[in-house]
Design a protein around this motif. Structure first.
Motif, short mmCIF file in Angstrom:
data_model
loop_
_atom_site.label_atom_id
_atom_site.label_comp_id
_atom_site.label_asym_id
_atom_site.label_seq_id
_atom_site.Cartn_x
_atom_site.Cartn_y
_atom_site.Cartn_z
N GLN A 202 0.83 -1.20 0.00
CA GLN A 202 0.00 0.00 0.00
C GLN A 202 0.87 1.26 0.00
N CYS B 44 3.54 1.07 -3.45
CA CYS B 44 2.89 1.33 -4.74
C CYS B 44 2.24 2.71 -4.83
N ASN B 45 2.12 3.42 -3.71
CA ASN B 45 1.41 4.70 -3.71
C ASN B 45 2.25 5.90 -3.31
N ARG C 119 3.16 8.55 -5.94
CA ARG C 119 2.00 9.35 -6.33
C ARG C 119 1.71 10.43 -5.29
N ILE C 120 1.90 10.07 -4.02
CA ILE C 120 1.69 11.06 -2.95
C ILE C 120 2.74 12.16 -3.05
#
Length: 384
Positions: A22, A25-26, A29-30
């Protein structure tokens, strides 16, 4: 393959890897959408998540060999894309060598970007734990590189850890609380008395509530063979910290009035130590011995023996004798901490040691002999 504990553990490890994904992979983007996050913060979050995931994958691969590895969060399945994304939900097994290759790559990133060691808080996925985990991985037969093991052990040793003076201190407690964050601990999972764990229940009593759940046989009963090994060394300090005798309502393996229990989790607030300097010293000794530096290996072993208050050993006459001495020392030093079986597997000794146990302990329960096929646990049937 239908054993409920095998299924439970498989699910635990997969869930840990999923939780880490979580973040992995994110987080980029944050970073791209949150102006308050720096690249360094992004890298640190990713490093900690990678350490958690690598720890899960490493232990899964030890237990099951080739395992599925999920590196993305699959999109929602629809009737239009099911054939394209199905394999992301149910990936095939990745060969162990490829699992370790990914773990090594990810931990190398973590060694650079994980948090620095905080000696007041060892419940932290730090650079030291990343290096120590890399040392463990490089010791595995599939990824074996003893020079790398020594390199990463040295990196951990340079980060300010020390052996505690009193071996028992790592699991000590008094009437009000337990010892945490010792100078030897590298990673430990911590609790308080008010928000304690139930892990003690598996082994003996909770010293803060001694009669709670003291009504069944418990797990990890010390073998007479281990007790004899402590006695042969005159090793009372480590024996007393590792094993305790108590009256019990059963006599399956020991007399009811003097039953032996594992003693490294004596309260509901006791830390579970996942890595400590004593282990790193002995892993470093193993790496040196496997590279032919028997004198250097012996020096590390004797640091551990001196702390235990027992006599030091001379430099062994051969590499095989040195490995014998190191595995013996790891058995006494790391008893009940989750290493013994994997130490024996790493040196192709698990089958021999397991199958001769009935000869060394008459209370050893009859079971099927260990074979090359049964060193690994079965994949859960539902997963297959």
């Amino acid at each position: 393959s239908e054993n409920k504990n095998v299924v439970r553990d498989w699910d635990y490890y997969q869930q840990a890897a999923n939780n880490a994904n979580q973040i992995i992979c994110n987080i980029d983007r944050i970073l791209a959408t949150d102006p308050t996050m720096t690249q360094q913060e992004c890298n640190q979050w990713k490093a900690e998540a990678l350490i958690l995931k690598c720890f899960a994958l490493y232990q899964m691969s030890q237990i099951w060999g080739d395992i599925p590895v999920q590196n993305s969060i699959p999109p929602a399945i629809t009737e239009d894309n099911i054939e394209d994304v199905y394999h992301l939900y149910f990936p095939g097994r990745t060969p162990r060598a490829e699992v370790y290759q990914q773990v090594i790559e990810d931990l190398t990133f973590a060694c650079q970007w994980a948090p620095d060691v905080d000696h007041s808080n060892k419940y932290l996925l730090s650079k030291a734990f990343a290096h120590g985990l890399l040392a463990r991985v490089y010791a595995e037969k599939t990824a074996q590189d003893w020079a790398k093991v020594a390199e990463h052990c040295s990196a951990v040793e340079a980060m300010g850890f020390e052996l505690v003076d009193d071996y028992a201190e790592m699991w000590a407690y008094d009437g009000s609380d337990v010892v945490r964050n010792t100078k030897e601990s590298i990673l430990e999972v911590t609790w308080t008395k008010s928000s304690g764990h139930w892990i003690w229940m598996m082994y003996h009593r909770n010293a803060y509530n001694p009669n709670d759940s003291y009504s069944w046989i418990k797990w990890i009963t010390p073998s007479r063979d281990l007790i004899a090994a402590y006695e042969a060394e005159g090793d009372t300090e480590r024996a007393n910290a590792s094993i305790v005798y108590d009256e019990a309502g059963w006599s399956n393996y020991y007399p009811q009035d003097a039953y032996a229990f594992m003693h490294k989790c004596p309260t509901n607030a006791s830390s579970i130590i996942m890595m400590r300097l004593g282990e790193i010293y002995l892993l470093h000794a193993e790496a040196l011995a496997m590279q032919g530096d028997l004198a250097g290996a012996t020096e590390y072993v004797n640091k551990i023996r001196t702390r235990a208050g027992i006599k030091t050993i001379s430099v062994p006459s051969s590499q095989e004798a040195a490995i014998d001495a190191i595995l013996h020392e790891r058995r006494l030093e790391l008893a009940f901490e989750g290493f013994r079986f994997w130490d024996l597997v790493r040196h192709d000794r698990a089958i021999e040691v397991h199958n001769r146990m009935p000869e060394t302990d008459t209370y050893w329960q009859p079971r099927r002999p260990l074979t090359e096929d049964t060193i690994l646990m079965p994949i859960p049937q539902a997963v297959l």
